[in-house]
Design a protein around this motif. Structure first.
Motif, PDB file in Angstrom:
ATOM      1  N   LYS A  97       0.842  -1.198   0.000  1.00 49.89           N
ATOM      2  CA  LYS A  97       0.000   0.000   0.000  1.00 49.89           C
ATOM      3  C   LYS A  97       0.880   1.251   0.000  1.00 49.89           C
ATOM      4  CE  LYS A  97      -3.760  -2.473   0.346  1.00 49.89           C
ATOM      5  NZ  LYS A  97      -3.169  -3.817   0.411  1.00 49.89           N
ATOM      6  N   PRO A  98       0.401   2.340  -0.598  1.00 50.02           N
ATOM      7  CA  PRO A  98       1.203   3.569  -0.670  1.00 50.02           C
ATOM      8  C   PRO A  98       1.325   4.235   0.698  1.00 50.02           C
ATOM      9  CG  PRO A  98      -1.008   3.968  -1.472  1.00 50.02           C
ATOM     10  CD  PRO A  98      -0.920   2.491  -1.232  1.00 50.02           C
ATOM     11  N   THR A  99       2.347   5.045   0.837  1.00 50.12           N
ATOM     12  CA  THR A  99       2.537   5.801   2.080  1.00 50.12           C
ATOM     13  C   THR A  99       2.144   7.262   1.921  1.00 50.12           C
ATOM     14  OG1 THR A  99       4.848   6.202   1.463  1.00 50.12           O
ATOM     15  CG2 THR A  99       4.391   4.279   2.848  1.00 50.12           C
ATOM     16  N   SER A 100       1.888   7.696   0.693  1.00 49.72           N
ATOM     17  CA  SER A 100       1.427   9.064   0.444  1.00 49.72           C
ATOM     18  C   SER A 100       0.386   9.025  -0.671  1.00 49.72           C
ATOM     19  CB  SER A 100       2.599   9.968   0.041  1.00 49.72           C
ATOM     20  OG  SER A 100       3.198   9.505  -1.159  1.00 49.72           O
ATOM     21  N   GLY A 101      -0.403  10.096  -0.755  1.00 49.21           N
ATOM     22  CA  GLY A 101      -1.459  10.127  -1.766  1.00 49.21           C
ATOM     23  C   GLY A 101      -2.434   8.978  -1.619  1.00 49.21           C
ATOM     24  N   ILE A 102      -2.705   8.600  -0.370  1.00 47.74           N
ATOM     25  CA  ILE A 102      -3.500   7.388  -0.116  1.00 47.74           C
ATOM     26  C   ILE A 102      -4.908   7.476  -0.704  1.00 47.74           C
ATOM     27  CG2 ILE A 102      -4.525   5.971   1.715  1.00 47.74           C
ATOM     28  CD1 ILE A 102      -2.011   6.541   3.371  1.00 47.74           C
ATOM     29  N   PRO A 103      -5.662   8.584  -0.518  1.00 49.89           N
ATOM     30  CA  PRO A 103      -7.022   8.609  -1.077  1.00 49.89           C
ATOM     31  C   PRO A 103      -7.057   8.396  -2.584  1.00 49.89           C
ATOM     32  CG  PRO A 103      -6.744  10.376   0.526  1.00 49.89           C
ATOM     33  CD  PRO A 103      -5.383   9.798   0.287  1.00 49.89           C
ATOM     34  N   ALA A 104      -6.140   9.036  -3.315  1.00 52.12           N
ATOM     35  CA  ALA A 104      -6.135   8.895  -4.774  1.00 52.12           C
ATOM     36  C   ALA A 104      -5.775   7.477  -5.185  1.00 52.12           C
ATOM     37  CB  ALA A 104      -5.160   9.896  -5.392  1.00 52.12           C
ATOM     38  N   ASN A 195     -13.212   9.747   6.818  1.00 52.20           N
ATOM     39  CA  ASN A 195     -14.012  10.827   6.239  1.00 52.20           C
ATOM     40  C   ASN A 195     -13.885  12.123   7.032  1.00 52.20           C
ATOM     41  OD1 ASN A 195     -14.985   9.296   4.116  1.00 52.20           O
ATOM     42  ND2 ASN A 195     -16.788   8.598   5.248  1.00 52.20           N
ATOM     43  N   ALA A 196     -13.495  12.010   8.300  1.00 56.37           N
ATOM     44  CA  ALA A 196     -13.329  13.202   9.140  1.00 56.37           C
ATOM     45  C   ALA A 196     -11.867  13.487   9.458  1.00 56.37           C
ATOM     46  CB  ALA A 196     -14.116  13.027  10.440  1.00 56.37           C
ATOM     47  N   ASP A 197     -10.953  12.713   8.897  1.00 56.38           N
ATOM     48  CA  ASP A 197      -9.523  12.864   9.188  1.00 56.38           C
ATOM     49  C   ASP A 197      -8.980  14.099   8.470  1.00 56.38           C
ATOM     50  OD1 ASP A 197      -6.786  12.658   9.516  1.00 56.38           O
ATOM     51  OD2 ASP A 197      -6.750  10.481   9.262  1.00 56.38           O
ATOM     52  N   GLN A 198      -8.575  15.107   9.239  1.00 56.15           N
ATOM     53  CA  GLN A 198      -8.136  16.376   8.662  1.00 56.15           C
ATOM     54  C   GLN A 198      -6.789  16.282   7.946  1.00 56.15           C
ATOM     55  OE1 GLN A 198     -10.298  19.307   8.796  1.00 56.15           O
ATOM     56  NE2 GLN A 198     -11.471  17.421   9.100  1.00 56.15           N
ATOM     57  N   ALA A 199      -6.189  15.109   7.957  1.00 55.10           N
ATOM     58  CA  ALA A 199      -4.968  14.917   7.173  1.00 55.10           C
ATOM     59  C   ALA A 199      -5.273  14.874   5.680  1.00 55.10           C
ATOM     60  CB  ALA A 199      -4.267  13.626   7.599  1.00 55.10           C
ATOM     61  N   TYR A 200      -6.549  14.663   5.336  1.00 54.88           N
ATOM     62  CA  TYR A 200      -6.938  14.523   3.938  1.00 54.88           C
ATOM     63  C   TYR A 200      -7.645  15.781   3.445  1.00 54.88           C
ATOM     64  CZ  TYR A 200      -5.925   9.646   4.937  1.00 54.88           C
ATOM     65  OH  TYR A 200      -5.301   8.487   5.316  1.00 54.88           O
ATOM     66  N   THR A 201      -7.355  16.152   2.193  1.00 57.62           N
ATOM     67  CA  THR A 201      -7.856  17.408   1.631  1.00 57.62           C
ATOM     68  C   THR A 201      -9.376  17.472   1.633  1.00 57.62           C
ATOM     69  OG1 THR A 201      -5.905  17.548   0.212  1.00 57.62           O
ATOM     70  CG2 THR A 201      -7.808  18.895  -0.402  1.00 57.62           C
ATOM     71  N   ARG A 202     -10.029  16.404   1.173  1.00 54.49           N
ATOM     72  CA  ARG A 202     -11.491  16.448   1.094  1.00 54.49           C
ATOM     73  C   ARG A 202     -12.106  16.628   2.477  1.00 54.49           C
ATOM     74  NH1 ARG A 202     -15.656  15.424  -2.436  1.00 54.49           N
ATOM     75  NH2 ARG A 202     -14.193  14.896  -4.108  1.00 54.49           N
ATOM     76  N   ALA A 203     -11.543  15.984   3.480  1.00 53.05           N
ATOM     77  CA  ALA A 203     -12.078  16.129   4.836  1.00 53.05           C
ATOM     78  C   ALA A 203     -11.953  17.572   5.320  1.00 53.05           C
ATOM     79  CB  ALA A 203     -11.361  15.178   5.786  1.00 53.05           C
ATOM     80  N   ARG A 204     -10.869  18.246   4.961  1.00 57.44           N
ATOM     81  CA  ARG A 204     -10.705  19.645   5.367  1.00 57.44           C
ATOM     82  C   ARG A 204     -11.728  20.536   4.671  1.00 57.44           C
ATOM     83  NH1 ARG A 204      -5.163  18.196   4.855  1.00 57.44           N
ATOM     84  NH2 ARG A 204      -4.941  19.327   2.883  1.00 57.44           N
ATOM     85  N   PHE A 205     -11.978  20.297   3.399  1.00 61.15           N
ATOM     86  CA  PHE A 205     -13.001  21.075   2.699  1.00 61.15           C
ATOM     87  C   PHE A 205     -14.390  20.773   3.257  1.00 61.15           C
ATOM     88  CE2 PHE A 205      -9.731  21.943  -0.433  1.00 61.15           C
ATOM     89  CZ  PHE A 205     -10.088  23.188  -0.924  1.00 61.15           C
ATOM     90  N   ARG A 206     -14.626  19.519   3.615  1.00 64.20           N
ATOM     91  CA  ARG A 206     -15.919  19.148   4.198  1.00 64.20           C
ATOM     92  C   ARG A 206     -16.140  19.904   5.506  1.00 64.20           C
ATOM     93  NH1 ARG A 206     -15.308  13.664   4.287  1.00 64.20           N
ATOM     94  NH2 ARG A 206     -16.108  13.623   2.160  1.00 64.20           N
ATOM     95  N   ARG A 207     -15.103  19.973   6.316  1.00 65.14           N
ATOM     96  CA  ARG A 207     -15.216  20.684   7.594  1.00 65.14           C
ATOM     97  C   ARG A 207     -15.415  22.180   7.365  1.00 65.14           C
ATOM     98  NH1 ARG A 207     -10.720  20.445  12.497  1.00 65.14           N
ATOM     99  NH2 ARG A 207     -11.850  21.790  13.956  1.00 65.14           N
ATOM    100  N   ALA A 208     -14.705  22.743   6.391  1.00 65.09           N
ATOM    101  CA  ALA A 208     -14.855  24.175   6.108  1.00 65.09           C
ATOM    102  C   ALA A 208     -16.276  24.498   5.662  1.00 65.09           C
ATOM    103  CB  ALA A 208     -13.850  24.594   5.039  1.00 65.09           C
TER     104      ALA A 208
END
Length: 484
Positions: A97-104, A195-208
């Motif tokens: 499994k990848p160590t970066s860019g995990i969601p993509a 889905n709520a992990d702020q390490a991920y870009t989409r989660a940060r936009f969701r929270r914003a």
């Protein structure tokens, strides 16, 4: 007016499905299910919908293996589905499994597994559970990322691949209504902590987005922006389609001619997009070449002084008497692979290849591979397939052939546009259909090239079903389907 928290009933879901049709009379569907409320609600609604139409539904659960509990969650989801009379199958993402860019990476692996399973089952329609809030988040992310007008159009309700439609009927739906649908049916669901992990870009936009008061209407404004982008994109698509008719000839054997004088009459913003689509389709790539490179190519074509010859996007470009030949370059073509006979293969992201049945191949062992140049120099080639005589040598060498142990070659022949089987013949022929990963027409309504025109996916649905195989239990022998 629909209650914002009302469950979705069968009548409303039927209307959502009509918007993403067509479907065959007894639909065979697959649905991607994570165990979350969105995809689980979709699975239950789709199961009722297919039963009412005497169809079938297969639920595909991807275990990404990214969290220790992922396997248990996949098995629990399958048990929930089985309790509802829905056949569920777990697909595992194997390997490192990848160590970066995990969601993509996880998204790419998920779609690869889902589409491959659909191909093997001969299922044309894959349902996915994206909803209205997913759409809003996507538009906002693309807006901040500097996306162009096509990107601001957001998630498409239908995405076309060579053998499968990826269908998202829930895009107009508030996710609260999906939870209400499950609650009304007494069905539990899972919550994915990522889905709520702020390490991920989409989660940060969701929270914003959630931080804005509803009265500010941020989601409504983004929806209006997307609607404008969709309208503009549809206008661009119509102009690109018109440009195709004026200056492009797409051959069923996977190459294109572009009339340079006609291209000069096409507006710049349309012309470079047209070229990008042609390059993407002929090259068999998922994403187009860089915008700056395609714009520069258009400039070289129209400058008269510059030579547009060269390569771009896995394509070879050659000027021939005021016409530009675009064909697949020979670099990075698939390696030779042994075949048994009877398979249907997606080859090089460009061709659906139907290997002749075993009875045609006799006892010989064959490999599917790019056509060696010397094969096309054999004197019997034009007699075997006259249509090949119109194919430039530069394009012929990027076509697939079957090569036998003793050097005998089974040459390609374009599959009939209606998807029918080629009749038994001697010598046997390799049936191929040009079906690139990326659409050449509109927002994706492209399957294959007919004798003189581009076929719409809706027109070609019978052909897709014919290539995909008969439904399970019909008594027909199922073909194995793979991708190279």
């Amino acid at each position: 007016m629909t209650d914002a928290l009302a469950p979705i009933d069968s009548e409303e879901f039927a209307a959502l499905m009509r918007a993403v049709g067509p479907f065959e009379p007894a639909p065979r569907l697959a649905v991607g299910v994570s165990g979350g409320p969105d995809s689980l609600a979709l699975a239950l609604l789709a199961a009722d919908w297919v039963r009412a139409r005497h169809g079938s539904l297969s639920a595909l659960i991807v275990d990404h293996g990214l969290r220790p509990e992922a396997g248990d969650e996949a098995r629990l989801t399958r048990a929930w589905l089985h309790a509802r009379g829905i056949q569920g199958e777990i697909l595992r993402w194997e390997g490192a499994k990848p160590t970066s860019g995990i969601p993509a990476h996880a998204r790419d692996a998920r779609y690869r597994l889902l589409l491959e399973r659909c191909r093997r089952m001969g299922i044309v329609h894959l349902l996915l559970g994206h909803h209205a809030f997913d759409q809003t988040e996507t538009v906002l992310m693309r807006l901040f990322g500097g996306s162009g007008i096509e990107g601001l159009a957001g998630i498409l309700p239908i995405r076309y691949t060579p053998l499968t439609r990826m269908v998202r009927p829930l895009l107009p739906i508030d996710p609260a209504r999906l939870r209400a649908t499950l609650t009304a049916r007494g069905q539990a669901w899972l919550e994915d902590p990522t889905n709520a992990d702020q390490a991920y870009t989409r989660a940060r936009f969701r929270r914003a987005l959630s931080a804005f008061p509803e009265a500010m209407g941020i989601r409504d404004e983004l929806a209006r922006l997307r609607a404008s982008a969709v309208q503009a994109t549809e206008g661009l698509d119509a102009a690109i389609d018109d440009g195709f008719a004026r200056c492009c000839e797409i051959d069923r054997l996977g190459f294109a001619w572009v009339d340079e004088d006609a291209l000069a009459t096409v507006p710049e913003e349309v012309a470079w997009r047209l070229l990008a689509r042609v390059l993407c389709g002929i090259g068999g790539t998922t994403w187009p070449a860089a915008t700056s490179s395609v714009r520069a190519l258009r400039g070289r074509i129209l400058s008269r002084a510059g030579r547009p010859s060269g390569s771009l996007g896995r394509c070879r470009l050659l000027r021939r008497d005021r016409r530009l030949l675009i064909c697949r370059e020979r670099r990075h073509l698939p390696a030779a692979v042994a075949v048994e006979g009877g398979e249907t293969v997606l080859w090089d992201g460009r061709f659906l290849v139907r290997i002749p049945p075993r009875r045609w191949l006799g006892g010989s062992r064959y490999r599917l591979m790019p056509a060696p140049q010397e094969v096309w120099r054999r004197p019997q080639v034009p007699a075997v397939e006259p249509a090949l005589s119109r194919v430039p040598m530069e394009a012929r060498v990027s076509l697939p052939v079957l090569m036998g142990e003793s050097g005998e070659a089974i040459l390609p022949q374009a599959m009939p546009p209606d998807g029918c089987q080629l009749k038994d013949a001697s010598p046997p022929r390799l049936a191929i259909a040009f079906s690139p990963r990326r659409a050449l027409k509109g927002t994706g309504r492209f399957l294959a090239v007919g004798q003189s025109r581009i076929m719409l996916w809706e027109e070609a649905l019978p052909a897709v079903l014919a290539v995909s195989g008969e439904p399970a239990g019909s008594g027909a022998e199922q073909e194995e389907q793979r991708e190279y």
